[in-house]
Design an enzyme around this catalytic site. Structure first.
Site, mmCIF file in Angstrom:
data_model
loop_
_atom_site.group_PDB
_atom_site.id
_atom_site.type_symbol
_atom_site.label_atom_id
_atom_site.label_comp_id
_atom_site.label_asym_id
_atom_site.label_seq_id
_atom_site.Cartn_x
_atom_site.Cartn_y
_atom_site.Cartn_z
ATOM 1 N N TYR A 1 20.651 -33.359 27.877
ATOM 2 C CA TYR A 1 20.513 -34.394 28.976
ATOM 3 C C TYR A 1 20.503 -35.817 27.913
ATOM 4 O O TYR A 1 19.199 -36.332 27.589
ATOM 5 C CB TYR A 1 19.485 -34.075 29.713
ATOM 6 N N LEU B 1 26.102 -35.736 47.408
ATOM 7 C CA LEU B 1 26.788 -35.527 48.791
ATOM 8 C C LEU B 1 25.998 -35.403 50.026
ATOM 9 O O LEU B 1 26.032 -35.927 51.013
ATOM 10 C CB LEU B 1 27.731 -34.371 48.773
#
Length: 327
Positions: free
Chosen positions: A56, A207
């Site tokens: 990351y 979403l």
């Protein structure tokens, strides 16, 4: 915030914990100062478990968490992952030399002598059938470089295989309103073996926050722009594998059953926590505002049976045929 036991570690971790992918990279612009504020806000709200990975931001996320650990000493747990630094990402790469070097790099980034929880980072499926890989992890525990280990998986079948290894303490798997299959069989098996479940991608890459629209633009370095069809890594990591437009339609119906007083993000996280096999959900947060919204869900009441049924119907109407057989 409420707490649940993580596997057989003896740890009690916050039901809503912090997923640190977004503060590392691949989610568009992120400011380290904002990330630190989000991390502090999370701790203030009772979060004590943070999940990251060595890839990351090429260690950026781990280094940010090292700063947090300095302030909170032994009050927090940090889990990281190893394996995705392999290029190419092959079965053969999961050997003693590579895994040891990845662990030592993470120890340096996290500024610690022992990693709380190390997870294999979505390795190729054949790795789960290689006991010698898990023997290496056992040796790393004996050496004191890691305290416990688990896995992060793409597929339910991988999770089922992983928990056959007696020292696997946790399985990180995508579980959200758009990815419901893990609850059918796997969760019960994990529960019987007292294996912790970390529900990742809990908001389906944003979403399920209900904030996205057909014309929402994503920055070029955001995986929601460049990985919608699995161009860079598994398609299921982006929007939980759902076609963006289909997902938006499902979200509109979910909005109609969201209880008053809850944001959509809180609704989505509360749904995950309705399953007692889940140890924690791990949403990300790039700002204090996001942290406030996400981690407040740890204090919300249970969802009524009627709403749970409505969610299932929406899943079966819009989502089931796209994802249920794949992961």
């Amino acid at each position: 915030m409420r707490y649940r036991e993580l596997g057989r570690t003896g740890w009690k971790v916050s039901e809503v914990s912090f997923g640190a992918w977004a503060i590392g990279g691949s989610w568009g612009k992120v400011d380290d100062n904002d990330s630190i504020k989000a991390l502090h806000k999370a701790v203030d709200m009772g979060v004590n478990f943070f999940d990251t990975a060595d890839v990351y931001g090429d260690g950026r996320s781990e280094r940010l968490l090292a700063k947090l650990r300095k302030e909170y000493k032994d009050k927090i747990y940090i889990a990281t992952k190893a394996g995705r630094r392999l290029e190419p990402h092959t079965v053969e790469g999961y050997n003693r030399q590579n895994l040891t070097s990845f662990v030592e790099r993470s120890l340096k980034n996290l500024e610690t002598d022992s990693i709380d929880l190390l997870q294999l980072h979505c390795p190729p499926t054949p790795v789960y059938y290689m006991p010698e890989v898990f023997d290496i992890l056992d040796d790393l525990v004996k050496e004191g470089k890691i305290k416990y280990y688990g896995v992060s998986v793409e597929k339910v079948e991988e999770g089922i295989k992983a928990i056959e290894y007696p020292n696997v303490q946790s399985v990180q798997i995508i579980y959200n309103m758009f990815r419901q299959r893990p609850a059918e069989l796997f969760f019960e098996l994990a529960k019987k073996k007292k294996v912790g479940i970390l529900a990742r991608v809990p908001l389906a890459s944003g979403l399920l926050t209900g904030k996205m629209k057909p014309d929402t633009k994503f920055e070029p370095d955001d995986h929601r722009a460049f990985n919608r069809h699995g161009e860079s890594f598994d398609k299921g990591e982006t929007f939980a594998g759902i076609d963006y437009e289909v997902g938006l339609k499902a979200v509109e119906e979910l909005k109609s059953v969201c209880p008053s007083g809850m944001t959509m993000a809180q609704f989505a996280l509360r749904w995950i926590l309705m399953n007692d096999a889940v140890t924690c959900a791990i949403p990300g947060a790039k700002s204090e505002k996001q942290a406030l919204d996400n981690f407040a869900s740890g204090d919300l009441p249970q969802l009524p049976d009627e709403i749970m049924s409505n969610i299932k119907e929406i899943y079966e109407k819009y989502i089931y045929n796209y994802v249920h057989h794949r992961w």
